[in-house]
Design a protein around this motif. Sequence first.
Motif, PDB file in Angstrom:
ATOM      1  N   VAL A 302      55.915  99.349  47.808  1.00 17.17           N
ATOM      2  CA  VAL A 302      57.030  99.818  46.989  1.00 17.17           C
ATOM      3  C   VAL A 302      57.014  99.189  45.602  1.00 17.17           C
ATOM      4  N   GLY A 303      56.628  97.920  45.555  1.00 20.88           N
ATOM      5  CA  GLY A 303      56.610  97.235  44.265  1.00 20.88           C
ATOM      6  C   GLY A 303      58.005  96.854  43.802  1.00 20.88           C
ATOM      7  N   TYR A 304      58.063  96.323  42.572  1.00 26.46           N
ATOM      8  CA  TYR A 304      59.320  95.822  42.025  1.00 26.46           C
ATOM      9  C   TYR A 304      59.560  96.494  40.688  1.00 26.46           C
ATOM     10  N   PRO A 305      60.126  97.673  40.699  1.00 26.58           N
ATOM     11  CA  PRO A 305      60.260  98.407  39.432  1.00 26.58           C
ATOM     12  C   PRO A 305      61.234  97.779  38.446  1.00 26.58           C
ATOM     13  N   PHE A 306      62.011  96.817  38.899  1.00 27.20           N
ATOM     14  CA  PHE A 306      63.091  96.284  38.060  1.00 27.20           C
ATOM     15  C   PHE A 306      62.611  95.761  36.708  1.00 27.20           C
ATOM     16  N   PHE A 307      61.525  94.979  36.720  1.00 25.47           N
ATOM     17  CA  PHE A 307      61.143  94.296  35.474  1.00 25.47           C
ATOM     18  C   PHE A 307      60.719  95.273  34.388  1.00 25.47           C
ATOM     19  N   ASN A 308      59.909  96.252  34.772  1.00 25.35           N
ATOM     20  CA  ASN A 308      59.551  97.271  33.791  1.00 25.35           C
ATOM     21  C   ASN A 308      60.772  98.013  33.269  1.00 25.35           C
ATOM     22  N   GLN A 309      61.644  98.353  34.220  1.00 20.51           N
ATOM     23  CA  GLN A 309      62.842  99.098  33.817  1.00 20.51           C
ATOM     24  C   GLN A 309      63.710  98.270  32.883  1.00 20.51           C
ATOM     25  N   MET A 310      63.844  96.978  33.179  1.00 17.43           N
ATOM     26  CA  MET A 310      64.688  96.122  32.342  1.00 17.43           C
ATOM     27  C   MET A 310      64.099  96.004  30.935  1.00 17.43           C
ATOM     28  N   ILE A 311      62.786  95.864  30.870  1.00 17.93           N
ATOM     29  CA  ILE A 311      62.150  95.777  29.546  1.00 17.93           C
ATOM     30  C   ILE A 311      62.385  97.079  28.766  1.00 17.93           C
ATOM     31  N   ARG A 312      62.228  98.200  29.466  1.00 13.75           N
ATOM     32  CA  ARG A 312      62.467  99.490  28.788  1.00 13.75           C
ATOM     33  C   ARG A 312      63.927  99.592  28.357  1.00 13.75           C
ATOM     34  N   ASP A 313      64.844  99.148  29.219  1.00 17.51           N
ATOM     35  CA  ASP A 313      66.260  99.176  28.847  1.00 17.51           C
ATOM     36  C   ASP A 313      66.506  98.329  27.599  1.00 17.51           C
ATOM     37  N   SER A 314      65.831  97.189  27.545  1.00 16.04           N
ATOM     38  CA  SER A 314      66.013  96.295  26.404  1.00 16.04           C
ATOM     39  C   SER A 314      65.456  96.930  25.133  1.00 16.04           C
ATOM     40  N   LEU A 315      64.309  97.598  25.272  1.00 18.05           N
ATOM     41  CA  LEU A 315      63.683  98.226  24.101  1.00 18.05           C
ATOM     42  C   LEU A 315      64.400  99.501  23.673  1.00 18.05           C
ATOM     43  N   ASP A 316      64.845 100.274  24.665  1.00 19.87           N
ATOM     44  CA  ASP A 316      65.298 101.636  24.378  1.00 19.87           C
ATOM     45  C   ASP A 316      66.814 101.805  24.382  1.00 19.87           C
ATOM     46  N   GLY A 317      67.528 100.753  24.854  1.00 20.00           N
ATOM     47  CA  GLY A 317      68.982 100.896  24.943  1.00 20.00           C
ATOM     48  C   GLY A 317      69.431 101.734  26.127  1.00 20.00           C
ATOM     49  N   THR A 318      68.541 101.973  27.074  1.00 18.02           N
ATOM     50  CA  THR A 318      68.906 102.728  28.290  1.00 18.02           C
ATOM     51  C   THR A 318      69.535 101.782  29.317  1.00 18.02           C
ATOM     52  N   GLU A 319      69.946 102.351  30.453  1.00 22.43           N
ATOM     53  CA  GLU A 319      70.497 101.523  31.547  1.00 22.43           C
ATOM     54  C   GLU A 319      69.861 101.927  32.864  1.00 22.43           C
ATOM     55  N   THR A 320      68.546 101.971  32.888  1.00 24.32           N
ATOM     56  CA  THR A 320      67.832 102.410  34.082  1.00 24.32           C
ATOM     57  C   THR A 320      67.741 101.308  35.134  1.00 24.32           C
ATOM     58  N   ALA A 321      67.416 100.096  34.720  1.00 26.25           N
ATOM     59  CA  ALA A 321      67.251  98.996  35.680  1.00 26.25           C
ATOM     60  C   ALA A 321      68.562  98.727  36.388  1.00 26.25           C
ATOM     61  N   MET A 322      69.638  98.732  35.627  1.00 26.34           N
ATOM     62  CA  MET A 322      70.935  98.318  36.134  1.00 26.34           C
ATOM     63  C   MET A 322      71.926  98.465  34.997  1.00 26.34           C
ATOM     64  N   THR A 323      73.080  99.043  35.269  1.00 24.84           N
ATOM     65  CA  THR A 323      74.048  99.166  34.174  1.00 24.84           C
ATOM     66  C   THR A 323      74.752  97.828  33.952  1.00 24.84           C
ATOM     67  N   GLN A 324      75.218  97.665  32.723  1.00 25.84           N
ATOM     68  CA  GLN A 324      75.988  96.457  32.411  1.00 25.84           C
ATOM     69  C   GLN A 324      77.273  96.423  33.229  1.00 25.84           C
ATOM     70  N   ALA A 325      77.871  97.597  33.442  1.00 27.38           N
ATOM     71  CA  ALA A 325      79.114  97.652  34.224  1.00 27.38           C
ATOM     72  C   ALA A 325      78.886  97.160  35.653  1.00 27.38           C
ATOM     73  N   HIS A 326      77.749  97.526  36.220  1.00 30.90           N
ATOM     74  CA  HIS A 326      77.421  97.106  37.591  1.00 30.90           C
ATOM     75  C   HIS A 326      77.263  95.588  37.672  1.00 30.90           C
ATOM     76  N   ILE A 327      76.553  95.022  36.696  1.00 27.21           N
ATOM     77  CA  ILE A 327      76.344  93.566  36.692  1.00 27.21           C
ATOM     78  C   ILE A 327      77.677  92.835  36.571  1.00 27.21           C
ATOM     79  N   PHE A 328      78.508  93.287  35.670  1.00 30.41           N
ATOM     80  CA  PHE A 328      79.786  92.599  35.471  1.00 30.41           C
ATOM     81  C   PHE A 328      80.736  92.824  36.644  1.00 30.41           C
ATOM     82  N   LYS A 329      80.642  93.993  37.286  1.00 31.94           N
ATOM     83  CA  LYS A 329      81.501  94.213  38.462  1.00 31.94           C
ATOM     84  C   LYS A 329      81.075  93.287  39.601  1.00 31.94           C
ATOM     85  N   ALA A 330      79.768  93.145  39.795  1.00 31.78           N
ATOM     86  CA  ALA A 330      79.289  92.209  40.818  1.00 31.78           C
ATOM     87  C   ALA A 330      79.757  90.793  40.488  1.00 31.78           C
TER      88      ALA A 330
END
Lengths: 345, 345
Positions: A302-330
Motif C-alpha cells: 500500500v505504501g505511505y502516500p501521506f508524505f508526497n501528498q503533504m509536500i504537494r499540499d505545501s507546494l500547491d495549497g491543496t488539502e489532499t494529505a489532510m485538511t487543516q480543519a481535520h487536524i485541528f478538530k483532532a
Amino acid sequence: MEQLKVGEKDRFVFAAAGLEHGHINGMVGGLLEAGACCKWVWDPDPVKVKAFLEKFSQAKAARCLAEVLEDNEVRMVAAAAIPADRCALGVRVMESGKDYFTAKTPLTTLAQLEQAKAACVRTRRRYFCYFSERLRSECAIYAGELVKKGAIGRVIQVLGLGPHRLTAASRPEWFFKKQLYGGILCDIGSHQIEQFLYVTGAEDAKVVRSQIANYAHPETPELDDFGDAMLVADNGASGYFRVDWFTPDGLSTWGDGRTVILGTDGFIELRKNLNVATDPAGDHLFLVDKSGEHHLEASGKVGYPFFNQMIRDSLDGTETAMTQAHIFKAAELCVRAQNQAVRLS
Amino acid sequence: MEQLKVGEKDRFVFAAAGLEHGHINGMVGGLLEAGACCKWVWDPDPVKVKAFLEKFSQAKAARCLAEVLEDNEVRMVAAAAIPADRCALGVRVMESGKDYFTAKTPLTTLAQLEQAKAACVRTRRRYFCYFSERLRSECAIYAGELVKKGAIGRVIQVLGLGPHRLTAASRPEWFFKKQLYGGILCDIGSHQIEQFLYVTGAEDAKVVRSQIANYAHPETPELDDFGDAMLVADNGASGYFRVDWFTPDGLSTWGDGRTVILGTDGFIELRKNLNVATDPAGDHLFLVDKSGEHHLEASGKVGYPFFNQMIRDSLDGTETAMTQAHIFKAAELCVRAQNQAVRLS
C-alpha cells in the motif's frame, strides 16, 4: 505503492528543528523518501543533533533556530518538540513563512489551539501533524481505502486499542510531567481520535466520556498509565478507544495496536504491529463481509502516500494529505478528552 | 475436564418450563451431562414441546405448569421464557420450593429485581442464571483461572465485543418488542456485564456511560441493533463493552466474540467462537506476559464446571457456581445500563 517523487523543479527543502521525540526520525525519513531535501537540523541539545546527523548526513547543524527560519529556501520545518511547546514553535515557524510539520500530539491546550488557528489564518501557512499510527501503517491506509469503497457499508463504530511499552528509563523528564506531555488522552490518544474522525468521515464529534488513571506507577504520579474515551460523531457513528502504558515485556514489539471498524455490512480488524503469537510482522487486515472472512497482509502493498501528498499540499495549497480543519478538530478533541477526564486511580 | 457426576443418592431431578429461546437446549444439555434427570417439559406451545422431546426423550410433557411445580421430586426448573416474564416465572418456581435456572438475561426491570430478591429471602431458594458466553466458553473459564492465579497481575480493564447474527426471520415477535426483550444492553449486554464483574472480582460497579442505537433496521424500530457501555468497578477497574446485531453473513459462526483483559503484568485476549479467517474452531486464548506471547487452545481442555457446581449449590446450599449477589448485581447493572442509555440513532 507508487511514490510520486517531488521533481527537481519543485525541489522541496525542509529543516528538522526539535528532536525531543524519536518520531522525528520517521517524519524526516518519510519526507526524504518522498524526494524532499533536509537542509538543516537544529536542537538546543548537541547530543541529539549529533545523533540526527549520523542518520541523516545530508543535513547541516544550524547555529540557532533563527538561522533555519531566516532561510528562504526552507519551505517546511519538521519538529518533535516537547508537546507543550509544539504550538509556540509552530506559530514561530509559520510566522517565518514556512509550513510546520509536528509530531503528534499537535498541541496540549485549547488556548494553544486558538493561537495555532489564528496563525494559520494570519500567515496562510499550514500546521501539519504526523499521526503515525495511521499514516505510517499500511493496513490502516488500506482500511481507509476499503471503507471509502463501501466494503463494509456505513461505518457505525470505530474501536481502537493503543497499548504502548513504557520503558521508563529511556524517557526524558518531560514525559512524566503532565503540563509538558499533555496527559495520555492528549498524547497517544491523539492517534485514536484522528483515526476515528478519518474512518467515520466525521467533521465534528463530542467526547461523551473520558477517563484516566495511574494504576501502577506511583513513582511517577503525573503519568497517566491508562486512559479511555467514548466519542460520538456528528454523523451518528460512535467511537471508543483505550490507550495505556502496559505492554508486557514478552510482546515482540512495542504494542499490540488494534482497530476494529464496524459497518452495517461487515467489519474490519487491524492488527497493526503484529499478529500476536502468530506472526511478528505487522499490517494484518481482517475483513469480514457478506462473502466471507478475508485475511489481507498489507505490508509492502500500500505504501505511505501521506508524505508526497503533504509536500504537494505545501507546494500547491491543496488539502489532499489532510485538511487543516481535520487536524485541528483532532487536536481539539484530544485536549477536551483530557480536560474532562474522570480520574479512576 | 473432570465432570463430577451427581451420584444416585443425590439424584437431581429438574424440569424445563419455558422454551421461548434456544438457550434452553444448552441449559438442559449441561444439566444432563452433569448427571441430572429431566423429568418434565412444559410450554404453552405444543410445537416447542414436541421439538424439545425429540431432543430430550427422557422428559415427559406436563399438562400445565402447576403439574411441574407440584411435583416434590423436582428440585429445579430451567426456563428460557420471554425475558420480561422470566422474573415472574422465577418467583412462582421459588414459591413452589424449587430453585430457578433462567436463560440470560435474568430479568428486565428494577422492580422485577426487587421481587426476585425478596422471593429468594422469603423462600430460601435460588435464582440461577445461565450466562453462557462465559459459562459455556472453555477459553473464558480458562482465562478466569489464569487471572485468579495472577498470570497478568492486577486486572485494570476488561473489554468485550459481543456481536451477534440477527437472522431476523428466525426470531419470534417478542424479540423486536423492547418491553419484552428488555433492550440490547439488558439482553446480550448481560453476558458482558457478568464477565466484567467476574474477571475484575468486583462486587459492585457503576455504569458511567451507555448508548443504544438502531442504525440499520427501520422495519423493527424497537430493536436496538447496537449498544455499548462503560463501567467502573468498586475496586477501580474499568470496563467497556460493545454488543450489536451486525455479524456479516460471511462469518463462519454467529459472532466474533472477543474479550481483552488488561492487567498490570500482561494481557489476555479471548477469541471465543473462531480465530477469524484462520481457524473456524473457537476457544482461542492469547496470553502475553513477561515471558512472551502464548496461544493456548482451550477447547476440550477445560470443560464446563458450572453445571456440576450449580447442582451441588442447589443440593448443599453452597455458592460455588456463582453467588446470588453476583447474579443480582449483574442483573441490576444491565437494567441500569439500558435504562440510562443515550440513544444515538
